[in-house]
Design a protein around this motif. Sequence first.
Motif, short mmCIF file in Angstrom:
data_model
loop_
_atom_site.label_atom_id
_atom_site.label_comp_id
_atom_site.label_asym_id
_atom_site.label_seq_id
_atom_site.Cartn_x
_atom_site.Cartn_y
_atom_site.Cartn_z
N LEU A 86 0.81 3.80 6.55
CA LEU A 86 2.19 4.16 6.86
C LEU A 86 2.58 3.55 8.20
N TYR A 87 3.83 3.08 8.28
CA TYR A 87 4.32 2.43 9.50
C TYR A 87 5.60 3.11 9.99
N SER A 88 5.75 3.14 11.32
CA SER A 88 6.96 3.68 11.93
C SER A 88 8.08 2.65 11.83
N ASN A 89 9.26 3.03 12.33
CA ASN A 89 10.41 2.11 12.26
C ASN A 89 10.29 0.94 13.23
N ILE A 90 9.28 0.96 14.09
CA ILE A 90 9.06 -0.19 14.98
C ILE A 90 7.81 -0.99 14.53
N GLY A 91 7.30 -0.66 13.35
CA GLY A 91 6.18 -1.41 12.79
C GLY A 91 4.80 -0.96 13.24
N GLU A 92 4.73 0.18 13.91
CA GLU A 92 3.43 0.70 14.37
C GLU A 92 2.74 1.45 13.23
N ALA A 93 1.46 1.16 13.01
CA ALA A 93 0.69 1.89 11.99
C ALA A 93 0.46 3.32 12.47
N ILE A 94 0.91 4.29 11.67
CA ILE A 94 0.84 5.69 12.10
C ILE A 94 -0.09 6.55 11.25
N GLY A 95 -0.60 6.01 10.15
CA GLY A 95 -1.48 6.82 9.34
C GLY A 95 -2.12 6.04 8.21
N LEU A 96 -3.34 6.39 7.89
CA LEU A 96 -4.06 5.84 6.75
C LEU A 96 -4.26 6.96 5.74
N CYS A 97 -3.81 6.74 4.52
CA CYS A 97 -3.90 7.78 3.48
C CYS A 97 -4.61 7.22 2.25
N LYS A 98 -5.53 8.00 1.71
CA LYS A 98 -6.21 7.64 0.47
C LYS A 98 -6.07 8.81 -0.50
N TYR A 99 -5.61 8.50 -1.71
CA TYR A 99 -5.38 9.54 -2.72
C TYR A 99 -6.27 9.27 -3.93
N TYR A 100 -6.81 10.35 -4.48
CA TYR A 100 -7.63 10.29 -5.68
C TYR A 100 -6.99 11.24 -6.69
N LEU A 101 -6.31 10.69 -7.68
CA LEU A 101 -5.51 11.47 -8.60
C LEU A 101 -6.16 11.49 -9.99
N LEU A 102 -6.30 12.66 -10.58
CA LEU A 102 -6.81 12.74 -11.95
C LEU A 102 -5.71 12.25 -12.90
N GLU B 275 -9.41 -1.11 12.64
CA GLU B 275 -8.82 -2.38 12.20
C GLU B 275 -7.51 -2.15 11.46
N LYS B 276 -7.50 -1.17 10.56
CA LYS B 276 -6.30 -0.96 9.73
C LYS B 276 -5.15 -0.34 10.51
N LEU C 119 4.65 13.66 8.26
CA LEU C 119 4.14 12.30 8.40
C LEU C 119 4.95 11.32 7.57
N PHE C 120 5.32 11.71 6.36
CA PHE C 120 6.07 10.82 5.47
C PHE C 120 7.54 10.71 5.89
N GLN C 121 8.05 11.78 6.47
CA GLN C 121 9.43 11.75 6.97
C GLN C 121 9.56 10.82 8.17
N LEU C 122 8.50 10.72 8.96
CA LEU C 122 8.51 9.87 10.15
C LEU C 122 8.19 8.41 9.83
N ALA C 123 7.63 8.17 8.66
CA ALA C 123 7.28 6.80 8.27
C ALA C 123 8.52 6.06 7.76
N ALA C 124 8.61 4.79 8.11
CA ALA C 124 9.73 3.96 7.65
C ALA C 124 9.33 3.08 6.47
N THR C 125 8.08 2.62 6.46
CA THR C 125 7.57 1.78 5.38
C THR C 125 6.10 2.12 5.12
#
Length: 246
Positions: free
Chosen positions: A218-234, A122-123, A179-185
């Motif tokens: 994360l989304y590409s420059n054409i608006g395609e969802a390219i990754g789901l990231c979850k971070y758990y930070l102390l 879905e995401k 992955l982050f370099q390829l992401a636009a938004t």
Amino acid sequence: MTIQKIRSMQANPPVFVGVYEALYDEITNGTYKPGEQLPPETALAERYGVSRGSIRQALAILREDGLIYNHQGKGNFVSQSYEQLPQGFEHLDNPAFSAALSECDEVTVYYNYSPPAAVVQEKLKISASELTINGNLVYSRCGKPISHAFMEVPVKFISAHDINLSDDDSVEQFLNYTLFQLAATAASRITFTVAEETISQFLQVPPGTQVIFIEEILYSNIGEAIGLCKYYLLPEYYHIHIVRKR
């Protein structure tokens, strides 16, 4: 709206404010260098002629400012990255690195391939028949885990960029940087949560420990969802700094 006049009941600022300002000046003028350990609370209390409670209050504000962090069992240290704080969370990169108060010196990566779960379908707007790479990454400093990330990326997106999925170093480089370099938004959600059993094992903390939780798509420059990231930070090792502009 009714505006009430508020009168201060204190003629003088609290004692800890003076301690905070003194330590702030010493950190920002270089008396205490990045990575350097501050004197213990008892020594600071004796030096400034105040109670340990006042010292703890001053240190707590310095941690909130991102100027110091606490290494459990060792003490308080000056953050490596406090001079970098003007660059905020709005810069699209890996927050496990960029938001850390002190530089991560080790990353452990565990990954496999599987069909996406329903929530990921879905995401990321992908089908159940597609394959994704699932990465669990543990970020450490001086042998102590300070954050954990879970990342899920469609294999079709990775393959389109000639990433060698049979090479561990290439996969690690892709998940942490490319992955982050390829992401636009990115669409991000930030909150506090507690570490459940699996996360607590990655972070080597008791279940129920409070963590900063960030979920990003994360989304590409054409608006395609390219990754789901979850971070758990102390929280004692991270500072989320956001620059807002009109």
